[in-house]
Design a protein around this motif. Structure first.
Motif, mmCIF file in Angstrom:
data_model
loop_
_atom_site.group_PDB
_atom_site.id
_atom_site.type_symbol
_atom_site.label_atom_id
_atom_site.label_comp_id
_atom_site.label_asym_id
_atom_site.label_seq_id
_atom_site.Cartn_x
_atom_site.Cartn_y
_atom_site.Cartn_z
ATOM 1 N N ASP A 60 31.348 45.397 26.725
ATOM 2 C CA ASP A 60 31.541 46.496 25.792
ATOM 3 C C ASP A 60 30.217 47.226 25.641
ATOM 4 O OD1 ASP A 60 32.011 48.214 23.689
ATOM 5 O OD2 ASP A 60 32.853 46.691 22.357
ATOM 6 N N ILE A 61 30.154 48.461 26.085
ATOM 7 C CA ILE A 61 28.908 49.221 26.052
ATOM 8 C C ILE A 61 28.404 49.442 24.633
ATOM 9 C CG2 ILE A 61 29.996 51.511 26.014
ATOM 10 C CD1 ILE A 61 27.765 52.461 27.916
ATOM 11 N N ALA A 62 29.287 49.333 23.648
ATOM 12 C CA ALA A 62 28.889 49.537 22.251
ATOM 13 C C ALA A 62 28.294 48.284 21.619
ATOM 14 C CB ALA A 62 30.082 50.004 21.424
ATOM 15 N N ASP A 63 28.286 47.176 22.349
ATOM 16 C CA ASP A 63 27.826 45.890 21.825
ATOM 17 C C ASP A 63 26.476 45.551 22.461
ATOM 18 O OD1 ASP A 63 27.382 43.064 21.486
ATOM 19 O OD2 ASP A 63 29.494 42.832 21.002
ATOM 20 N N LEU A 64 25.418 45.498 21.656
ATOM 21 C CA LEU A 64 24.086 45.248 22.203
ATOM 22 C C LEU A 64 23.984 43.855 22.822
ATOM 23 C CD1 LEU A 64 21.629 46.944 19.677
ATOM 24 C CD2 LEU A 64 22.717 47.869 21.727
ATOM 25 N N GLY A 89 33.041 55.927 28.302
ATOM 26 C CA GLY A 89 33.098 56.928 27.236
ATOM 27 C C GLY A 89 34.469 56.950 26.590
ATOM 28 N N ILE A 90 34.524 57.567 25.438
ATOM 29 C CA ILE A 90 35.787 57.697 24.711
ATOM 30 C C ILE A 90 35.838 59.053 24.036
ATOM 31 C CG2 ILE A 90 34.835 56.613 22.630
ATOM 32 C CD1 ILE A 90 37.619 55.446 22.096
ATOM 33 N N SER A 91 37.011 59.648 24.017
ATOM 34 C CA SER A 91 37.233 60.921 23.334
ATOM 35 C C SER A 91 38.410 60.777 22.393
ATOM 36 C CB SER A 91 37.518 62.032 24.355
ATOM 37 O OG SER A 91 37.953 63.205 23.706
ATOM 38 N N GLU A 92 38.218 61.134 21.131
ATOM 39 C CA GLU A 92 39.296 61.119 20.154
ATOM 40 C C GLU A 92 39.469 62.553 19.638
ATOM 41 O OE1 GLU A 92 39.001 58.009 17.260
ATOM 42 O OE2 GLU A 92 38.127 56.598 18.695
ATOM 43 N N LEU A 93 40.579 63.155 19.982
ATOM 44 C CA LEU A 93 40.801 64.556 19.659
ATOM 45 C C LEU A 93 41.234 64.693 18.201
ATOM 46 C CD1 LEU A 93 42.713 65.693 22.871
ATOM 47 C CD2 LEU A 93 40.247 65.642 22.432
ATOM 48 N N GLU A 94 40.359 65.285 17.392
ATOM 49 C CA GLU A 94 40.628 65.441 15.967
ATOM 50 C C GLU A 94 39.988 66.728 15.459
ATOM 51 O OE1 GLU A 94 40.321 60.988 14.117
ATOM 52 O OE2 GLU A 94 38.466 61.810 14.952
ATOM 53 N N ALA A 95 40.709 67.471 14.640
ATOM 54 C CA ALA A 95 40.073 68.576 13.922
ATOM 55 C C ALA A 95 38.959 68.009 13.048
ATOM 56 C CB ALA A 95 41.097 69.301 13.061
ATOM 57 N N PHE A 96 37.900 68.793 12.848
ATOM 58 C CA PHE A 96 36.733 68.243 12.163
ATOM 59 C C PHE A 96 37.061 67.721 10.767
ATOM 60 C CE2 PHE A 96 36.550 72.265 9.940
ATOM 61 C CZ PHE A 96 35.871 71.987 8.762
ATOM 62 N N ILE A 110 29.878 54.272 21.479
ATOM 63 C CA ILE A 110 30.202 54.116 22.894
ATOM 64 C C ILE A 110 29.495 55.154 23.746
ATOM 65 C CG2 ILE A 110 32.077 54.262 24.589
ATOM 66 C CD1 ILE A 110 33.917 53.102 22.388
ATOM 67 N N ASN A 111 29.636 56.409 23.390
ATOM 68 C CA ASN A 111 29.171 57.500 24.255
ATOM 69 C C ASN A 111 27.666 57.695 24.224
ATOM 70 O OD1 ASN A 111 31.900 57.847 24.547
ATOM 71 N ND2 ASN A 111 32.000 59.808 23.500
ATOM 72 N N THR A 112 27.034 57.362 23.107
ATOM 73 C CA THR A 112 25.638 57.724 22.907
ATOM 74 C C THR A 112 24.744 56.505 22.740
ATOM 75 O OG1 THR A 112 26.417 59.742 21.828
ATOM 76 C CG2 THR A 112 24.106 59.199 21.564
ATOM 77 N N LYS A 113 24.972 55.738 21.688
ATOM 78 C CA LYS A 113 24.154 54.545 21.453
ATOM 79 C C LYS A 113 24.247 53.573 22.627
ATOM 80 C CE LYS A 113 23.884 50.523 18.368
ATOM 81 N NZ LYS A 113 24.479 49.887 17.163
ATOM 82 N N GLY A 114 25.466 53.287 23.076
ATOM 83 C CA GLY A 114 25.642 52.345 24.179
ATOM 84 C C GLY A 114 24.977 52.816 25.451
ATOM 85 N N ALA A 115 25.121 54.106 25.736
ATOM 86 C CA ALA A 115 24.487 54.649 26.934
ATOM 87 C C ALA A 115 22.978 54.513 26.869
ATOM 88 C CB ALA A 115 24.888 56.117 27.102
ATOM 89 N N PHE A 116 22.396 54.823 25.707
ATOM 90 C CA PHE A 116 20.941 54.754 25.549
ATOM 91 C C PHE A 116 20.429 53.339 25.797
ATOM 92 C CE2 PHE A 116 17.053 53.989 23.275
ATOM 93 C CZ PHE A 116 16.291 55.132 23.493
ATOM 94 N N PHE A 117 21.030 52.373 25.128
ATOM 95 C CA PHE A 117 20.502 51.015 25.220
ATOM 96 C C PHE A 117 20.843 50.342 26.550
ATOM 97 C CE2 PHE A 117 20.090 51.648 20.626
ATOM 98 C CZ PHE A 117 18.770 51.236 20.475
ATOM 99 N N THR A 118 21.897 50.803 27.222
ATOM 100 C CA THR A 118 22.157 50.304 28.569
ATOM 101 C C THR A 118 21.061 50.750 29.526
ATOM 102 O OG1 THR A 118 24.550 50.259 28.217
ATOM 103 C CG2 THR A 118 23.788 50.314 30.487
ATOM 104 N N VAL A 119 20.657 52.009 29.432
ATOM 105 C CA VAL A 119 19.563 52.484 30.278
ATOM 106 C C VAL A 119 18.275 51.742 29.930
ATOM 107 C CG1 VAL A 119 18.107 54.461 30.860
ATOM 108 C CG2 VAL A 119 20.589 54.742 30.692
ATOM 109 N N GLN A 120 18.001 51.581 28.650
ATOM 110 C CA GLN A 120 16.785 50.873 28.244
ATOM 111 C C GLN A 120 16.752 49.472 28.856
ATOM 112 O OE1 GLN A 120 16.199 49.027 24.246
ATOM 113 N NE2 GLN A 120 14.770 50.741 23.944
ATOM 114 N N ARG A 121 17.888 48.770 28.832
ATOM 115 C CA ARG A 121 17.931 47.397 29.338
ATOM 116 C C ARG A 121 17.881 47.341 30.855
ATOM 117 N NH1 ARG A 121 17.351 43.504 31.411
ATOM 118 N NH2 ARG A 121 18.091 41.371 30.987
ATOM 119 N N LEU A 122 18.537 48.266 31.533
ATOM 120 C CA LEU A 122 18.652 48.175 32.991
ATOM 121 C C LEU A 122 17.589 48.947 33.755
ATOM 122 C CD1 LEU A 122 22.506 48.261 33.663
ATOM 123 C CD2 LEU A 122 21.013 46.316 33.264
#
Length: 253
Positions: A60-64, A89-96, A110-122
């Motif tokens: 799970d990319i969202a799990d450190l 990534g995940i997209s949830e279509l919702e009016a603001f 998932i889309n942002t935090k997970g991506a950042f820390f995956t790059v940091q680790r790898l």
């Protein structure tokens, strides 16, 4: 075909759609691949389909903690890698005004935090001269109704890619982004849609895309691998794979 013989790649979010298309092309080219996905059923299908040709890890990319386990697995299975492809990534279509704290946090996790820390680790496992490719979205700029949070997460991802490209220059690691538009994948890039809603989404893509069709997962995969291995003088760039949608092209009268 042995175009990627001797290459090693980690594909984060590689069990279906664009990620799976990228994995398939890498394997067909002779690469050694580790892929991740959150769904155990999808992981089992990958193992059944590709067998020992691929290392499939439920992660799970969202799990450190999962990211830490991923880093250890990549080091053990592959050693150093030539490509890190961040596709989860995940997209949830919702009016603001319908966005909840839970859906907001889920998309950013998932889309942002997970991506950042995956790059940091790898990043330490990417060989000098290697490559990172992110999957963003045509929605990472401009205004698309129902995509306020999703668009923000993807815009942040593009910013990450630009800074990572600068910080990894001394190691010769190139960092680039693909920006897909409407792509014909099983989920159509949005969570929780019914079959009817997915059909409507596909029809919308056919209508609003200047090339008058949805793209294919393989077309995105080819763009990813171009940036990964062929675009050797390109870093910090974003490549649109959207049939002209993000370029606001008009159809000749």
């Amino acid at each position: 075909m042995t175009i990627y013989q001797g290459k090693k790649a980690a594909v984060i979010g590689g069990t279906h759609g664009m990620g799976l298309a990228t994995v398939a092309r890498l394997l067909d080219g002779g690469a050694d691949v580790l892929l991740t996905g959150r769904n155990e059923g999808n992981i089992a299908t990958i193992r059944e389909t590709f067998g020992a040709r691929v290392h499939a890890l439920r992660s799970d990319i969202a799990d450190l903690n999962d990211i830490a386990v991923l880093g250890a697995a990549v080091g053990q299975k592959l050693g150093t890698i030539d490509l890190l492809h961040i596709n989860a990534g995940i997209s949830e279509l919702e009016a603001f005004d319908k966005v909840t704290e839970a859906s907001y946090d889920r998309q950013f996790a998932i889309n942002t935090k997970g991506a950042f820390f995956t790059v940091q680790r790898l990043a330490p496992l990417i060989r000098d001269g290697g490559s990172i490719v992110f999957t963003s979205s045509v929605a990472d700029e401009g205004g698309y109704q129902g995509m306020s949070v999703y668009s923000a997460t993807k815009a942040a991802l593009v910013s990450f890619a630009s800074v990572f490209a600068a910080e990894l220059l001394p190691r010769g690691i190139r960092v680039n982004t693909v920006s897909p538009g409407f792509i014909d994948t099983p989920t159509k890039g949005a969570a929780g849609l019914t079959d009817a809603e997915r059909a409507e989404f596909k029809a919308l893509g056919d209508a609003v895309t200047p090339m008058k069709r949805n793209g294919t997962a393989d077309e995105v995969a080819r763009a990813v691998l171009f940036l990964a291995f062929d675009a050797t003088f390109t870093t910090g760039a974003k490549l649109a794979v959207d049939g002209g949608l993000g370029q606001k092209l008009s159809t000749p009268a």
